[in-house]
Design a protein around this motif. Sequence first.
Motif, PDB file in Angstrom:
ATOM      1  N   ALA A  97      -9.074   0.651 -16.116  1.00 35.07           N
ATOM      2  CA  ALA A  97      -8.662   1.413 -14.953  1.00 35.07           C
ATOM      3  C   ALA A  97      -9.331   0.870 -13.722  1.00 35.07           C
ATOM      4  CB  ALA A  97      -9.013   2.862 -15.136  1.00 35.07           C
ATOM      5  N   GLN A  98      -8.741   1.187 -12.573  1.00 35.89           N
ATOM      6  CA  GLN A  98      -9.292   0.713 -11.320  1.00 35.89           C
ATOM      7  C   GLN A  98      -9.034   1.743 -10.244  1.00 35.89           C
ATOM      8  OE1 GLN A  98      -7.530  -2.833  -9.671  1.00 35.89           O
ATOM      9  NE2 GLN A  98      -9.516  -3.631  -9.099  1.00 35.89           N
ATOM     10  N   LEU A  99     -10.024   1.912  -9.356  1.00 39.62           N
ATOM     11  CA  LEU A  99      -9.925   2.878  -8.270  1.00 39.62           C
ATOM     12  C   LEU A  99      -9.749   2.160  -6.951  1.00 39.62           C
ATOM     13  CD1 LEU A  99     -12.837   5.277  -9.173  1.00 39.62           C
ATOM     14  CD2 LEU A  99     -10.419   5.719  -9.424  1.00 39.62           C
ATOM     15  N   GLY A 100      -9.074   2.801  -6.031  1.00 33.61           N
ATOM     16  CA  GLY A 100      -8.847   2.231  -4.715  1.00 33.61           C
ATOM     17  C   GLY A 100     -10.092   2.227  -3.863  1.00 33.61           C
ATOM     18  N   GLN A 101     -10.089   1.411  -2.819  1.00 35.49           N
ATOM     19  CA  GLN A 101     -11.229   1.313  -1.939  1.00 35.49           C
ATOM     20  C   GLN A 101     -11.327   2.552  -1.079  1.00 35.49           C
ATOM     21  OE1 GLN A 101     -10.003  -2.218   0.015  1.00 35.49           O
ATOM     22  NE2 GLN A 101     -11.128  -3.540  -1.360  1.00 35.49           N
ATOM     23  N   LEU A 108       1.200   1.491 -18.691  1.00 29.55           N
ATOM     24  CA  LEU A 108       0.521   1.311 -17.414  1.00 29.55           C
ATOM     25  C   LEU A 108       0.924   2.449 -16.483  1.00 29.55           C
ATOM     26  CD1 LEU A 108      -1.115  -0.384 -15.302  1.00 29.55           C
ATOM     27  CD2 LEU A 108       1.043  -1.574 -14.785  1.00 29.55           C
ATOM     28  N   LEU A 109      -0.031   3.284 -16.102  1.00 27.69           N
ATOM     29  CA  LEU A 109       0.207   4.324 -15.106  1.00 27.69           C
ATOM     30  C   LEU A 109       0.229   3.660 -13.747  1.00 27.69           C
ATOM     31  CD1 LEU A 109       0.441   7.381 -14.433  1.00 27.69           C
ATOM     32  CD2 LEU A 109      -2.067   7.390 -14.234  1.00 27.69           C
ATOM     33  N   LEU A 110       1.355   3.765 -13.050  1.00 29.85           N
ATOM     34  CA  LEU A 110       1.530   3.045 -11.796  1.00 29.85           C
ATOM     35  C   LEU A 110       0.495   3.455 -10.755  1.00 29.85           C
ATOM     36  CD1 LEU A 110       5.427   3.059 -11.468  1.00 29.85           C
ATOM     37  CD2 LEU A 110       3.943   1.213 -12.287  1.00 29.85           C
ATOM     38  N   PRO A 111       0.105   2.519  -9.879  1.00 29.66           N
ATOM     39  CA  PRO A 111      -0.888   2.827  -8.844  1.00 29.66           C
ATOM     40  C   PRO A 111      -0.416   3.955  -7.937  1.00 29.66           C
ATOM     41  CG  PRO A 111      -0.515   0.456  -9.003  1.00 29.66           C
ATOM     42  CD  PRO A 111       0.543   1.111  -9.832  1.00 29.66           C
ATOM     43  N   ALA A 143      -6.771   4.854  -4.238  1.00 29.73           N
ATOM     44  CA  ALA A 143      -5.706   4.363  -5.107  1.00 29.73           C
ATOM     45  C   ALA A 143      -6.267   4.062  -6.493  1.00 29.73           C
ATOM     46  CB  ALA A 143      -5.077   3.107  -4.517  1.00 29.73           C
ATOM     47  N   HIS A 144      -5.492   4.379  -7.525  1.00 27.52           N
ATOM     48  CA  HIS A 144      -5.976   4.166  -8.882  1.00 27.52           C
ATOM     49  C   HIS A 144      -4.807   3.917  -9.823  1.00 27.52           C
ATOM     50  CE1 HIS A 144      -5.361   8.491  -8.212  1.00 27.52           C
ATOM     51  NE2 HIS A 144      -4.871   8.504  -9.440  1.00 27.52           N
ATOM     52  N   TRP A 145      -5.096   3.254 -10.928  1.00 32.85           N
ATOM     53  CA  TRP A 145      -4.119   3.008 -11.986  1.00 32.85           C
ATOM     54  C   TRP A 145      -4.866   3.027 -13.310  1.00 32.85           C
ATOM     55  CZ3 TRP A 145      -5.490  -1.118 -14.947  1.00 32.85           C
ATOM     56  CH2 TRP A 145      -6.271  -2.124 -14.353  1.00 32.85           C
ATOM     57  N   ALA A 146      -4.142   3.107 -14.395  1.00 29.54           N
ATOM     58  CA  ALA A 146      -4.777   3.094 -15.712  1.00 29.54           C
ATOM     59  C   ALA A 146      -3.867   2.361 -16.695  1.00 29.54           C
ATOM     60  CB  ALA A 146      -5.048   4.512 -16.210  1.00 29.54           C
ATOM     61  N   TYR A 147      -4.473   1.655 -17.634  1.00 28.44           N
ATOM     62  CA  TYR A 147      -3.725   0.892 -18.645  1.00 28.44           C
ATOM     63  C   TYR A 147      -4.330   1.141 -20.013  1.00 28.44           C
ATOM     64  CZ  TYR A 147      -1.994  -3.095 -21.350  1.00 28.44           C
ATOM     65  OH  TYR A 147      -1.425  -3.889 -22.321  1.00 28.44           O
ATOM     66  N   ASN A 148      -3.479   1.403 -20.986  1.00 37.70           N
ATOM     67  CA  ASN A 148      -3.922   1.645 -22.356  1.00 37.70           C
ATOM     68  C   ASN A 148      -3.838   0.344 -23.149  1.00 37.70           C
ATOM     69  OD1 ASN A 148      -4.513   2.555 -24.904  1.00 37.70           O
ATOM     70  ND2 ASN A 148      -2.755   3.937 -25.083  1.00 37.70           N
ATOM     71  N   ASP A 149      -4.986  -0.278 -23.397  1.00 38.41           N
ATOM     72  CA  ASP A 149      -4.990  -1.526 -24.158  1.00 38.41           C
ATOM     73  C   ASP A 149      -5.378  -1.296 -25.615  1.00 38.41           C
ATOM     74  OD1 ASP A 149      -7.664  -0.994 -23.942  1.00 38.41           O
ATOM     75  OD2 ASP A 149      -8.224  -2.913 -23.055  1.00 38.41           O
TER      76      ASP A 149
END
Length: 475
Positions: free
Chosen positions: A21-25, A99-102, A161-167
């Motif tokens: 996952a990643q978060l926006g600035q 993938l949960l879209l940003p 902003a954030h997104w998430a991916y299930n790997d």
Amino acid sequence: MAFTSLSLAFLFLVASHGCLAQLGQQQRQGMQLLGLRGTEQHRLRAKTDCGLQSINAREADHRIEAEGGITEIWDPKYNVEFWCAGVAAVRHVLQPKGLLLPSYTSAPQMGIQGTVIPGCPETYESVSQSREQEMQRIRDRHQKIRRIQEGDIIALPAGVAHWAYNDGDTPLICVALVDKANDANQLDLDLRRFYLAGNPKGQQQSLGRQEQEQRRRPSHKQNGNVFRGFDEQILAEVFNVDIETARRLQGRDERRGNIVLVERELQVISPQYQEEEWEREQEREHERGLNGLEETICTLRLRENIASPTRADVYNPRGGRVSTINSHNLPILDWVQLSAERGVLYRNAIMAPLWNVNAHSIIYILRGSGRIQIVGNSGKSMFDDHVKEGQFIVVPQNFAVIKKASGDGLEWIAFKTNGNAITSQLAGRVSAIRNMPEEVLMNSYDISRDKARNLKYNRDEMTVFSPQSRSQREG
């Protein structure tokens, strides 16, 4: 996982085999954590004549089916308790390679997933060796990607902003609370999410729980991402790309919904961790937070795991355990003004009756089942029923609550609308009753001194009570 529009929120990872996952600035990148005090939270917009006559255990109001998973929404428009508390809730189920879209929201949220923080530099980059020029050529740059696991809580400031991916190879379930009444949200109490990709509408199904008591407010249906409203020629100019790429940004022909499937593996730059390395990183991040070394939002620690039994703040080997996360062990919560409690009750065990002094408590049932009772200021029972996995229930500030597990136990996560939520117990070793003089109890309840002492001292456990047999109660 994350979902729903919000100014600030808590995300909680329910189950996963693996996830990136990643978060926006964050736009306030220059703020220093050491001097940062939490935004004063006024919940005036939630202090309305909400007509709260009873409380119900709620299941989702809306269900959105997408290519790579499902999103369920607890909408304050259709739940008077959520409206009064000024919150909304979302649950995402990401299938493997989903993938949960940003996206971003206008309010803070708390739950689980990864993030991308606005205005912060890219610290991860991949390079390839150019044989012709014998020099490194940068292929990709992006912000830090955080690997998350079951039990992680992530705090997301508004507008991040954030997104998430299930790997992993099993579904990833993410539950989030969106604090619409937080001062960071300067819009309204409607649930809004701003997507940066795709056509997130998907196949939306209303689950038909609109009660007559619930407020009727304008609906803000999700018909597209934020790029869709811009002129495609302007977008092409802004990004210096061709028209076809600009149209792809707008997602006009997309039919996959807000969770899409990645055909192959998602190729991103992220260090690989073994379990031991993961635990060491968690410890290092916690130590950095305690030592005050996280000076700006770009390096701010956003995650804390709350699931491990060793993490418990209160433990009763016959009753269960309770763990809390607040601004003391996750400093960003002083900013977003949210906190969380993770509870596990064993078979027939009881959580001490208590009230939340300075926060609403929004409880999500993770596993098992049990009985919850909630009482308001008039002495009226507002809720007395069994709850089960997947339900939300709101306990308003100062309302007294008791939880008792059924034969299969009870587990929950409670999101609280204060960065340092405080509870006051009604029974047990640290309770209000225990700390009152015997004479006060004798005259208040018109009982003998012996009975007053029994009331004070018969239950010597602190927060989690073990089940008692009938003979114990009669004795």
